[in-house]
Enzyme design. Structure first.
Site, PDB file in Angstrom:
ATOM      1  N   TYR A   1       0.100 -79.311  25.137  1.00  0.00           N
ATOM      2  CA  TYR A   1      -0.088 -77.852  25.264  1.00  0.00           C
ATOM      3  C   TYR A   1      -1.305 -77.193  25.264  1.00  0.00           C
ATOM      4  O   TYR A   1      -2.321 -77.601  24.533  1.00  0.00           O
ATOM      5  CB  TYR A   1       0.656 -77.306  23.699  1.00  0.00           C
ATOM      6  CG  TYR A   1       0.528 -75.752  23.562  1.00  0.00           C
ATOM      7  CD1 TYR A   1       1.565 -74.876  24.443  1.00  0.00           C
ATOM      8  CD2 TYR A   1      -0.081 -75.094  22.673  1.00  0.00           C
ATOM      9  CE1 TYR A   1       1.593 -73.611  24.207  1.00  0.00           C
ATOM     10  CE2 TYR A   1      -0.070 -73.690  22.560  1.00  0.00           C
ATOM     11  CZ  TYR A   1       0.816 -72.805  23.368  1.00  0.00           C
ATOM     12  OH  TYR A   1       0.646 -71.695  23.422  1.00  0.00           O
TER      13      TYR A   1
ATOM     14  N   ASP B   1      -9.378 -80.624  26.852  1.00  0.00           N
ATOM     15  CA  ASP B   1      -9.052 -79.353  25.903  1.00  0.00           C
ATOM     16  C   ASP B   1      -9.037 -79.732  24.180  1.00  0.00           C
ATOM     17  O   ASP B   1      -8.415 -80.484  23.920  1.00  0.00           O
ATOM     18  CB  ASP B   1      -7.474 -78.955  26.134  1.00  0.00           C
ATOM     19  CG  ASP B   1      -6.949 -77.902  25.249  1.00  0.00           C
ATOM     20  OD1 ASP B   1      -7.718 -77.312  24.189  1.00  0.00           O
ATOM     21  OD2 ASP B   1      -5.915 -77.418  25.570  1.00  0.00           O
TER      22      ASP B   1
ATOM     23  N   LYS C   1      -9.744 -72.677  17.615  1.00  0.00           N
ATOM     24  CA  LYS C   1      -9.651 -73.172  16.292  1.00  0.00           C
ATOM     25  C   LYS C   1     -10.695 -73.011  15.087  1.00  0.00           C
ATOM     26  O   LYS C   1     -11.270 -72.032  14.738  1.00  0.00           O
ATOM     27  CB  LYS C   1      -8.768 -74.050  16.263  1.00  0.00           C
ATOM     28  CG  LYS C   1      -7.592 -74.174  16.874  1.00  0.00           C
ATOM     29  CD  LYS C   1      -6.422 -75.036  16.401  1.00  0.00           C
ATOM     30  CE  LYS C   1      -5.443 -75.071  17.584  1.00  0.00           C
ATOM     31  NZ  LYS C   1      -3.989 -74.347  16.804  1.00  0.00           N
TER      32      LYS C   1
HETATM   33  C1  LIG Z   1      -4.788 -78.074  22.495  1.00  0.00           C
HETATM   34  C2  LIG Z   1      -4.513 -76.714  22.437  1.00  0.00           C
HETATM   35  N1  LIG Z   1      -5.092 -75.843  23.516  1.00  0.00           N
HETATM   36  C3  LIG Z   1      -4.995 -74.664  23.377  1.00  0.00           C
HETATM   37  C4  LIG Z   1      -4.214 -73.762  22.545  1.00  0.00           C
HETATM   38  C5  LIG Z   1      -3.942 -72.504  22.643  1.00  0.00           C
HETATM   39  O1  LIG Z   1      -5.038 -71.815  21.552  1.00  0.00           O
HETATM   40  P1  LIG Z   1      -4.619 -70.195  20.955  1.00  0.00           P
HETATM   41  O2  LIG Z   1      -3.378 -70.263  20.284  1.00  0.00           O
HETATM   42  O3  LIG Z   1      -5.871 -70.107  20.219  1.00  0.00           O
HETATM   43  O4  LIG Z   1      -4.428 -69.390  22.240  1.00  0.00           O
HETATM   44  C6  LIG Z   1      -3.617 -74.731  21.255  1.00  0.00           C
HETATM   45  C7  LIG Z   1      -3.099 -73.905  20.626  1.00  0.00           C
HETATM   46  O5  LIG Z   1      -2.602 -74.453  19.601  1.00  0.00           O
HETATM   47  C8  LIG Z   1      -3.987 -76.157  21.131  1.00  0.00           C
HETATM   48  O6  LIG Z   1      -3.442 -76.658  20.598  1.00  0.00           O
END
Ligand SMILES: Cc1ncc(COP(=O)(O)O)c(C=O)c1O
Length: 422
Positions: free
Chosen positions: A140, A233, A261
């Protein structure tokens, strides 16, 4: 007087919540509403305490309400909450991020992980002049259109949107492949036109799935060979797997990195950064547009500085790993002894309990887990005052505030729950 019931929340908020997984749909029952949190505990509006393994989905690696972080917030707020003009705090935080991630030569701060990834993908397309992106099933990357795409099971399949509202024309530019398998990636590159490969270097959104030996290295080599941008990511793994994220742990240098995060310590903050040559394509230097009213917000960046300053010193990561093992090791031993169809994946302070006999190495194997059993497991733990993620396909997060006693208590509760279910 306003009634504090879930039904009342549902009259005003879509599904009663502001992010779908919070609604407990995957595990049944109604969500509790939070009044406060401190250390390893979160408290509902009736004053009931839960030992928390969600930890706001990752940011609170030091535990909820760390006194020094709260103090920083209070002091900063008195000077102003948003300026829309640069501050030296943003520069200082950028310096700290670059120290942690040597692959990052320049940074841009944004307000969420979604925004970081969405912008990094646009930048990769702008830099390469190519359109297609490769991602992996079960990873994700936030909810931007290009990334809300999964593939049919197995093989290189051109994208089908996961969500209504994502145009098929756009989804077709996203190729989603099985995690931890390199051959399909090689094959996809033969089609040409790949702008970037985006990957969670430690997957946390199909439950925890570590990268297979050699997987990340092979992605690095393929991207270099085909002049595609490799994007890690690290929204979950950044400052979590180690101070320098998964790239430090596995010794692989991506072209771009996305963060979120922990970076904001619980405030809305994300970042993307990487090679200067690529980053300089961003406005105001280049033609790839990206902007934000609240980008580099003083509250978020002050908290980021306070957080990173604490994380970079000391032996926090080793301690977190040892503490997590107090739960995951005896649990593994217990399910092995009992021959239960349960798999426990863990790495550092992240772990997931899967209800399957199969080793979980990708999304297909994660999906062999019994979500019905997970839902029961979740409910039994919740009744015992332990809050696991309300979905099978998420990680549990351990913080510095979790005590050895917390971990042992969780093991006892999990053991009883497994006996009841299996
Ligand atoms: C690996 C990863 N990338 C991107 C995101 C998206 O981040 P946000 O929820 O701060 O938009 C998340 C959210 O859990 C994530 O786990």
């Amino acid at each position: 007087m306003t009634q504090h019931t879930f039904k009342e929340a549902c009259r005003h908020l879509v599904g009663g919540v502001n992010s779908p997984v919070r609604a407990f749909k995957a595990v049944g029952g109604e969500p509790f509403f939070v009044s406060r949190a401190k250390g390893s505990k979160i408290y509902d509006d009736k004053g009931r305490a839960y030992l928390d393994y969600v930890m706001s989905w990752g940011p609170h690696i030091l535990g909820h309400g760390h006194p020094a972080l709260l103090q920083t917030l209070k002091k900063t707020a008195e000077r102003g909450t948003s300026f829309g003009a640069p501050t030296w705090q943003e520069v200082e935080l950028a310096r700290l991020v670059k120290k942690a991630f040597p692959s990052i030569e320049k940074v841009r701060f944004v307000s969420s992980g979604t925004e970081a990834v969405m912008s990094a993908v646009r930048l990769a397309r702008g830099f390469t002049g190519k359109k297609k992106i490769i991602k992996f099933n079960g990873c994700y990357h936030g909810h931007s259109d290009s990334l809300l795409v999964k593939a049919g099971s197995g093989g290189a399949t051109l994208g089908i949107p996961d969500s209504k509202g994502v145009p098929e024309e756009l989804a077709k530019l996203t190729i989603s492949l099985p995690y931890n398998k390199i051959q399909p990636v090689e094959k996809a590159f033969h089609g040409g036109g790949i702008a970037c490969v985006i990957v969670e270097p430690i997957a946390g959104n199909m439950g925890l799935v570590p990268p297979a030996e050699g997987f990340l290295k092979a992605l690095r080599e393929l991207c270099t060979r085909h002049r595609a941008v490799l994007i890690f990511d690290e929204v979950i793994s950044g400052f979590r797997a180690s101070f320098g994220g998964a790239q430090q742990l596995f010794g692989i240098k991506p072209d771009l990195t996305c963060l979120g995060k922990i970076l904001g310590g619980g405030m809305p903050l994300g970042a993307f950064g990487g090679r200067e040559q690529i980053m300089n394509c961003l406005a105001p230097l280049g033609d790839v547009y990206q902007a934000g009213t609240l980008s580099g917000n003083p509250l978020a960046t002050a908290l980021g500085i306070a957080m990173l300053t604490r994380l970079r010193s000391g032996s926090l990561y080793r301690q977190l790993e040892q503490k997590t093992a107090l739960l995951t090791e005896p649990m593994r031993e217990f399910v092995r002894e009992k021959k239960y169809p349960v798999r426990i994946n863990y790495l550092g302070s992240l772990f997931t309990v899967f209800f399957t006999r199969e080793p979980v190495r990708d999304y297909a194997s994660a999906k062999t887990s019994s979500t019905a059993r997970y839902a029961k497991f979740f409910q039994i733990l919740l009744n015992k005052g332990i809050f696991f993620p309300p979905s099978q396909f998420e990680c549990c997060f351990v913080s510095a505030a979790h005590s050895a006693k917390d971990m042992r208590r969780t093991f006892e509760a999990a053991r009883m729950a497994l006996r009841e279910i299996l």
